[in-house]
Design a protein around this motif. Structure first.
Motif, short mmCIF file in Angstrom:
data_model
loop_
_atom_site.label_atom_id
_atom_site.label_comp_id
_atom_site.label_asym_id
_atom_site.label_seq_id
_atom_site.Cartn_x
_atom_site.Cartn_y
_atom_site.Cartn_z
N VAL A 83 -8.50 27.37 -10.19
CA VAL A 83 -7.68 26.22 -9.86
C VAL A 83 -7.48 26.20 -8.35
CG1 VAL A 83 -5.47 25.08 -10.16
CG2 VAL A 83 -6.52 26.30 -12.07
N CYS A 84 -7.71 25.03 -7.69
CA CYS A 84 -7.62 24.93 -6.23
C CYS A 84 -6.15 24.93 -5.80
CB CYS A 84 -8.31 23.66 -5.76
SG CYS A 84 -8.17 23.41 -3.97
N PRO A 85 -5.70 25.90 -4.98
CA PRO A 85 -4.30 25.91 -4.52
C PRO A 85 -4.08 25.00 -3.32
CG PRO A 85 -5.44 27.84 -3.68
CD PRO A 85 -6.44 27.09 -4.53
N HIS A 86 -5.13 24.38 -2.82
CA HIS A 86 -5.00 23.58 -1.60
C HIS A 86 -5.05 22.08 -1.87
CE1 HIS A 86 -5.57 27.32 0.62
NE2 HIS A 86 -6.57 27.57 -0.23
N ALA A 87 -5.03 21.70 -3.16
CA ALA A 87 -5.10 20.29 -3.53
C ALA A 87 -6.31 19.65 -2.85
CB ALA A 87 -3.81 19.58 -3.16
N ASN A 88 -6.09 18.59 -2.04
CA ASN A 88 -7.20 17.92 -1.37
C ASN A 88 -7.30 18.31 0.10
OD1 ASN A 88 -8.08 16.54 -3.61
ND2 ASN A 88 -6.56 14.91 -3.31
N SER A 89 -6.56 19.31 0.51
CA SER A 89 -6.59 19.72 1.92
C SER A 89 -7.78 20.62 2.16
CB SER A 89 -5.28 20.44 2.29
OG SER A 89 -4.18 19.62 2.02
N CYS A 90 -8.96 20.04 2.05
CA CYS A 90 -10.18 20.86 2.09
C CYS A 90 -10.39 21.51 3.45
CB CYS A 90 -11.39 20.00 1.74
SG CYS A 90 -11.34 19.36 0.06
N LEU A 91 -9.92 20.86 4.50
CA LEU A 91 -10.16 21.40 5.82
C LEU A 91 -9.31 22.63 6.12
CD1 LEU A 91 -10.60 18.17 7.94
CD2 LEU A 91 -12.33 19.83 7.27
N THR A 92 -8.36 22.93 5.25
CA THR A 92 -7.59 24.17 5.38
C THR A 92 -7.92 25.13 4.26
OG1 THR A 92 -5.74 23.24 4.13
CG2 THR A 92 -5.71 22.94 6.53
N CYS A 93 -8.96 24.82 3.49
CA CYS A 93 -9.34 25.62 2.32
C CYS A 93 -10.41 26.64 2.72
CB CYS A 93 -9.86 24.72 1.21
SG CYS A 93 -10.51 25.65 -0.21
N PRO A 94 -10.27 27.90 2.37
CA PRO A 94 -11.27 28.91 2.73
C PRO A 94 -12.58 28.76 1.95
CG PRO A 94 -9.56 29.88 1.35
CD PRO A 94 -9.08 28.50 1.70
N MET A 95 -12.59 27.95 0.89
CA MET A 95 -13.80 27.77 0.10
C MET A 95 -14.63 26.57 0.55
SD MET A 95 -13.42 30.33 -1.71
CE MET A 95 -14.93 30.10 -2.62
N PHE A 96 -14.17 25.92 1.63
CA PHE A 96 -14.87 24.71 2.11
C PHE A 96 -16.11 25.10 2.93
CE2 PHE A 96 -15.48 21.61 5.55
CZ PHE A 96 -15.77 20.48 4.80
N VAL A 97 -17.22 24.38 2.72
CA VAL A 97 -18.48 24.58 3.46
C VAL A 97 -19.02 23.22 3.84
CG1 VAL A 97 -20.86 25.42 3.37
CG2 VAL A 97 -19.05 26.75 2.31
N THR A 98 -19.54 23.09 5.04
CA THR A 98 -20.10 21.81 5.48
C THR A 98 -21.33 22.07 6.35
OG1 THR A 98 -19.62 19.69 6.54
CG2 THR A 98 -18.71 21.66 7.57
N THR A 99 -22.10 20.99 6.61
CA THR A 99 -23.32 21.09 7.42
C THR A 99 -23.33 19.96 8.44
OG1 THR A 99 -24.58 19.75 5.86
CG2 THR A 99 -24.61 22.12 5.52
N ALA A 100 -24.37 19.96 9.28
CA ALA A 100 -24.45 18.99 10.37
C ALA A 100 -24.64 17.56 9.87
CB ALA A 100 -25.59 19.36 11.32
#
Length: 742
Positions: free
Chosen positions: A664-681
């Motif tokens: 269960v995600c403890p960060h709701a929709n705050s993905c930019l403060t979530c340690p499980m977030f990954v992004t690319t260029a």
């Protein structure tokens, strides 16, 4: 050769009752000794001669044989001017040259311009200069002029003791001194059509006269080609085309008689079919089945003579006839299973198996072992095992022979199938092929259209070349579709087309109508196709395709000339559609696959391509720190599967979530403060837009005294700054490395 000699040589003997069959097959209008044909006849004619009122077919430069010779003798002037100014009659129909001596009505002899008698007088006079000497003679008309030549258009006196002038008398002798009425009828011009080209069969035996037909209309036979064959047959001394084998006729006709020899071969095949009959009752007992007699296209043969065992040969015939009767094609239902059974027959003979009751499981296991040693890893291996298993099952089900209880193959006997990927063309190759300048190099518009249909619609080459004339339909909204027959699946199918391709198809339809008003197929064969019902063959198109690719100089990434097959465009279309995220069931419908498994090949290729791009991409987390994902082994496969699942279930506008589904995600929709977030260029534009919005929120919060809101968004803005900096640095490094690469 005929009679006892032919029988001793083992050659074909003319069957009883053939004459009656010929009489029933040959129409009455073809039973005369002399046949005249309209120049526009689809089989015996062609384009009419350009000379007005000429009733003969053109053979070169738009002129018939006679007028072409006359045109060449005149120095090859402008063809159109020559056609308008020359007489339409053949030279043999025009008045012959008269002796130049005054009052003489005989034809010229050995000396130019003089008959035989005046030529002798000229020699006795010391051969003075011509043509001055005949003018010095005194005109002396005979008291009783000789009778005229029986050829009305001739106008000359008949030679003493003859009904003909000297020239027509020589022709009469060469033709075997026929009756006067028959001979003079050849020069009669009173009735329309009398000047047409003719085929004369008077020199042939009665049976050979009947051995001609016009049913298939699969080619043309100009009368002069027919006459070459007639004269050759008359000199051969045979009484029937079946007196010699087909190979003997080929050798006897020689290369110089290529057209006449081909016509002779075709005629012999027609007579053979008539003599031997058609249908299963006539063909089944033979060791070599002529499949065109059983309703199949083309002249294909199934040869059972290589199966030495009579009992196995009989089982093979029954099984293959049953398969063909269920609707299977000639390749899948006949050729391939016969090839597999022939291999089995050789093995059983070597093992000494004398009947079906000797095919035990032990024998089959030995056969499978030898088959594996010879064909392991080849696609034919599995097809071979499958065919033999179906054969044994059919023999047992239908009770054709008594097999041992263990004479069967099981699913475990089937070798594993290799997972072959589609043979799609590389992007830079397709770009070269589809370049407008290269497409324009294909001078034949029909072949150019066929190529575009293969590229854009993904048809098999045999289905594309056999498109019907009316091959387009529209739905209620006016969208165009290509309607074709899927010969592999034996059903009609539709595939959407664009407006440009639709216009090209309409242009081809107009070109077909200009030549064949009936309009049967979209791509008619250009030669030997009087009715336009025979489509272009695959071999003809492939030859034109390879010549076109050679002119275009299409090369691969290594600079080598590309050798592609038409079927690769089908693989390319399927791969491109899957890579563009077109649903698999839609691709299955467009390619008219019978099952999703066939389309799954393209989906596997798409997954491999996307995974390679994902592994090569620079990935950072919410803190801008690089993220490493294992790419090899089972762990890499598991990581890729998790990532694909995340894309499908937790898609984000600016990256991907790596949190397992069970958490269960403890960060709701705050993905930019979530340690499980990954992004690319690829998400840099979204990051820049979100950073701008975040700064605006911070400014407004400070103005309104909302310190908590401003503090929370400062962390988001900071993370965005780190992400943007890390991704932009990664892109710069990639560009610099690419620039330094050789």
């Amino acid at each position: 050769m005929s009679g006892p000699d032919a029988a001793e040589a083992g050659q074909y003997r003319v069957p009883a009752g053939l004459l009656e069959k010929l009489m029933a097959a040959v129409r009455p209008e073809f039973r005369a000794d002399e046949l005249a044909f309209d120049p526009r006849d689809p089989v015996f004619g062609g384009k009419p001669c350009l000379v007005p009122a000429c009733e003969r077919s053109a053979v070169g430069h738009g002129l018939c044989h006679g007028h072409r010779q006359r045109w060449a003798a005149a120095g090859r002037p402008d063809v159109q001017e020559f056609a308008e100014s020359t007489a339409f009659r053949w030279r043999k129909d025009a008045p012959l040259s008269r002796c130049q001596a005054p009052g003489c009505g005989y034809g010229v002899g050995y000396r130019k311009g003089l008959c035989v008698r005046h030529a002798a007088a000229w020699e006795r006079a010391g051969m003075p200069a011509l043509p001055a000497w005949p003018a010095m003679l005194t005109a002396a008309a005979p008291e009783a002029p000789p009778a005229g030549c029986l050829i009305g258009s001739c106008g000359l006196w008949a030679e003493p003791g003859s009904d003909w002038c000297r020239s027509h008398g020589a022709t009469w002798k060469r033709r075997g001194r026929p009756p006067a009425a028959e001979f003079t009828a050849q020069w009669a011009q009173a009735e329309p059509g009398a000047g047409r080209e003719r085929v004369r069969l008077g020199s042939l035996p009665d049976r050979l006269k009947l051995q001609r037909r016009q049913d298939e209309r699969a080619g043309t036979a100009p009368p002069f080609v027919v006459m070459i064959m007639v004269r050759f047959l008359a000199a051969s001394g045979v009484s029937s085309l079946l007196d010699r084998t087909e190979q003997e006729w080929r050798e006897a006709s020689g290369r110089k008689r290529s057209n006449a020899g081909a016509l002779l071969t075709w005629c012999r095949r027609q007579v053979t079919d008539l003599a031997e009959g058609s249908g299963w009752d006539a063909e089944y007992p033979r060791d070599a089945w002529q499949m065109h007699r059983l309703g199949f296209e083309g002249r294909n043969t199934l040869d059972f003579s290589r199966i030495p065992q009579p009992w196995l040969k009989d089982l093979a015939k029954r099984w293959i006839r049953w398969r063909l009767s269920t609707g299977l094609g000639l390749e899948a239902g006949g050729r391939r299973p016969l090839r597999f059974l022939t291999r089995l027959a050789v093995f059983l003979r070597a093992r000494g198996v004398a009947g079906a009751d000797g095919i035990s499981r032990a024998v089959l296991e030995d056969y499978l072992a030898g088959l594996h040693a010879a064909l392991a890893g080849r696609p034919e291996h599995g097809a071979h095992v499958s065919a033999i298993g179906l054969f044994l099952t059919a023999v047992r089900q239908h009770g054709w022979a008594g097999l041992p209880p263990d004479a069967m193959l099981f699913p475990g006997d089937q070798p594993p199938r290799a997972g072959l990927l589609p043979r799609a063309l590389a992007g830079h190759v397709t770009a070269q092929v589809e370049q407008p300048g290269n497409l324009a190099r294909q001078e034949n518009p029909a072949y150019r259209l066929a190529t575009l249909i293969l590229i854009r619609c993904g048809l098999r080459v045999s289905d594309a070349l056999r498109l019907p004339f009316d091959c387009t339909v529209t739905d209620d909204s006016g969208a165009p579709y290509l309607r074709y027959f899927n010969h592999k699946m034996k059903r009609e199918a539709l595939v959407p087309v664009d407006d440009e391709l639709l216009e090209l198809i309409r242009g081809q339809q107009q070109r077909v109508l200009d030549r064949y008003p009936s309009g049967i197929v979209l791509f008619p064969r250009p030669a030997k196709n009087p009715d336009g019902k025979t489509p272009v063959s695959s071999s003809t198109y492939r030859l034109a395709l390879y010549r076109w690719l050679e002119r275009c100089d299409v090369r691969d990434e290594h600079g080598r000339p590309v050798h592609l097959t038409p079927h690769q465009w089908r693989h390319t279309l399927g791969t491109v559609l899957i890579n563009r995220d077109v649903p698999q069931h839609v691709v299955q419908k467009i390619l008219d696959h019978d099952s999703p498994l066939m389309t799954a090949h393209y989906a596997r290729l798409s997954d491999k391509t996307v995974r390679e791009h994902w592994e090569k991409a620079r990935k950072v987390n919410a803190q801008g720190q690089p993220v490493q994902i294992s790419a090899d082994g089972p762990l890499g496969d598991a990581a890729w599967s998790k990532q694909r699942l995340s894309r499908a279930t937790q898609a984000l506008p600016n990256g991907y979530c790596e949190l397992p589904m069970v958490r269960v995600c403890p960060h709701a929709n705050s993905c930019l403060t979530c340690p499980m977030f990954v992004t690319t260029a690829e998400f840099l534009p979204q990051h820049h837009a979100q950073r701008q919005q975040t700064l605006q929120i911070i400014t407004a919060a400070k103005a309104n005294g909302q310190a908590r809101v401003a503090e929370m968004n400062k962390q988001v803005a900071g993370n965005l700054d780190k992400i943007i900096t890390a991704l932009e640095d990664g892109e710069a490094d990639s560009k610099e490395a690419a620039a330094d690469a050789p």
